[in-house]
Motif scaffolding. Structure first.
Motif, PDB file in Angstrom:
ATOM      1  N   MET A   1       0.813  -1.222   0.000  1.00  0.00           N
ATOM      2  CA  MET A   1       0.000   0.000   0.000  1.00  0.00           C
ATOM      3  C   MET A   1       0.844   1.269   0.000  1.00  0.00           C
TER       4      MET A   1
ATOM      5  N   PRO B   1       1.700   3.408   2.404  1.00  0.00           N
ATOM      6  CA  PRO B   1       0.939   4.513   3.004  1.00  0.00           C
ATOM      7  C   PRO B   1       1.820   5.690   3.390  1.00  0.00           C
ATOM      8  N   GLU B   2       1.269   6.872   3.263  1.00  0.00           N
ATOM      9  CA  GLU B   2       1.932   8.056   3.792  1.00  0.00           C
ATOM     10  C   GLU B   2       1.653   8.199   5.280  1.00  0.00           C
TER      11      GLU B   2
ATOM     12  N   GLY C   1       6.608   6.907   4.434  1.00  0.00           N
ATOM     13  CA  GLY C   1       5.482   7.333   5.247  1.00  0.00           C
ATOM     14  C   GLY C   1       5.810   7.323   6.725  1.00  0.00           C
TER      15      GLY C   1
ATOM     16  N   THR D   1      -5.206  12.578   7.314  1.00  0.00           N
ATOM     17  CA  THR D   1      -5.912  11.573   6.526  1.00  0.00           C
ATOM     18  C   THR D   1      -5.145  10.257   6.592  1.00  0.00           C
TER      19      THR D   1
ATOM     20  N   ASP E   1      -4.193   6.358   5.596  1.00  0.00           N
ATOM     21  CA  ASP E   1      -4.146   5.413   4.477  1.00  0.00           C
ATOM     22  C   ASP E   1      -4.296   3.965   4.938  1.00  0.00           C
ATOM     23  N   LEU E   2      -3.689   3.652   6.080  1.00  0.00           N
ATOM     24  CA  LEU E   2      -3.660   2.280   6.602  1.00  0.00           C
ATOM     25  C   LEU E   2      -3.756   2.327   8.114  1.00  0.00           C
TER      26      LEU E   2
ATOM     27  N   MET F   1     -10.160   8.182   7.196  1.00  0.00           N
ATOM     28  CA  MET F   1      -9.516   7.355   6.179  1.00  0.00           C
ATOM     29  C   MET F   1      -9.858   7.828   4.770  1.00  0.00           C
ATOM     30  N   ARG F   2      -8.858   7.819   3.903  1.00  0.00           N
ATOM     31  CA  ARG F   2      -9.092   8.188   2.505  1.00  0.00           C
ATOM     32  C   ARG F   2      -9.876   7.085   1.796  1.00  0.00           C
TER      33      ARG F   2
ATOM     34  N   GLY G   1      -8.571   3.476   1.457  1.00  0.00           N
ATOM     35  CA  GLY G   1      -7.752   3.163   2.618  1.00  0.00           C
ATOM     36  C   GLY G   1      -8.188   1.857   3.260  1.00  0.00           C
TER      37      GLY G   1
ATOM     38  N   ARG H   1     -12.004  -2.112   3.849  1.00  0.00           N
ATOM     39  CA  ARG H   1     -11.577  -1.117   2.876  1.00  0.00           C
ATOM     40  C   ARG H   1     -12.647  -0.052   2.710  1.00  0.00           C
TER      41      ARG H   1
END
Length: 214
Positions: A59, A61-62, A85, A130, A132-133, A154-155, A158, A212
Motif C-alpha cells: 500500500m 501509506p503516507e 510514510g 488523513t 491510508d492504513l 480514512m481516505r 484506505g 476497505r
C-alpha cells in the motif's frame, strides 16, 4: 502461531512455508513473554507480523495508524514496510511501550514512528491527518468507537485491519456469551452493515478483518 481455527498440521505447514521472523522479532517475542507474563497473549503472531509488513509494502501509506501498541511487535512490522510514510501509534501504557521504543531504535525505524500516550478515544479524536492504513488491536469494548474515528479519517481506498475478530471461533456460537466475544460479535455485525466499506474476514491467528473504505 495462534491459529486455533486450522489443524495443528496445517498451522505447522503454513509456518514452515512462510518467511521466518528475524532475530530482532524473535528477541522481542522472548522478552515480551518474560516480562509481561500472561499478557503476552496480546502480542500478534509471526504470520500476522509478516502479513502487516507485506500489506504496508504493497500500500505504501503516507500515514499509517496503530491503535494498541503493547510491546511493539506489530508496529515494528508496519514501520519496516514503510517507504517514506509515517506510523502513528496510540496506546495508554508507558511501561509496555517503553519496550517498543527500544526495539524501534534497534530496528532502525524510530524515526518513522510517533507514539501518543493516553486514552485513544481522546487522542484519536484530536488526530487531524488523513489515514491510508490502520491496524486496530486494542480494548475490544471500544472497537466501535475506534472504528468510527478511523473510518472518518480514512481516505477512499484506505484499509483498516482489525485483529481478534474471530475469538477462537466463538463468535460463530450464539450460546457463547463471554463479554469480549459478545463485544467482537457486535463489532463484526456493525462493520458488515456499514455501506461505506467492503469487508473480508481472514482466518489468520485469532481472526483479522480487512475493511476497505469505498
Amino acid at each position: 502461531m495462534k491459529a486455533d481455527l486450522i489443524t495443528p498440521a496445517v498451522a505447522r505447514y503454513v509456518l514452515e512455508h512462510s518467511t521466518k521472523p528475524d532475530p530482532l522479532l524473535e528477541e522481542l517475542t522472548k522478552e515480551t513473554m518474560e516480562v509481561t507474563g500472561g499478557s503476552a497473549v496480546m502480542q500478534i503472531s509471526p504470520d500476522q507480523g509478516l502479513f502487516l509488513t507485506m500489506i504496508t509494502q504493497l500500500m505504501a501509506p503516507e500515514v499509517a495508524v496503530e491503535v494498541g501498541t503493547f510491546t511493539g511487535y506489530s508496529s515494528l512490522c508496519i514501520a519496516r514496510g514503510l517507504s517514506g510514510g509515517r506510523l502513528h501509534c496510540f496506546d495508554v501504557s508507558e511501561k509496555w511501550t517503553s519496550i517498543a521504543r527500544r526495539y524501534w531504535a534497534e530496528g532502525g525505524v524510530a524515526d518513522r514512528v510517533t507514539l501518543t500516550l493516553g486514552p485513544a478515544m481522546e487522542t484519536l479524536a484530536a488526530f487531524d491527518q488523513t489515514v491510508d492504513l490502520a491496524f486496530l488491536d486494542a480494548d475490544k469494548g471500544n472497537y466501535p468507537g475506534y472504528y468510527e474515528l478511523l473510518i472518518e479519517r480514512m481516505r477512499p481506498g484506505g484499509l483498516l485491519i482489525a485483529d481478534n475478530t474471530l475469538r477462537g471461533g466463538h463468535v460463530a456460537d450464539p450460546a457463547h456469551d463471554e463479554v469480549t466475544t459478545v463485544e467482537i460479535r457486535e463489532f463484526n455485525d456493525l462493520v458488515i452493515e456499514d455501506p461505506r466499506v467492503t469487508v473480508l474476514v481472514l482466518p489468520v491467528a485469532d481472526g483479522m478483518t480487512l475493511i476497505r473504505k469505498k
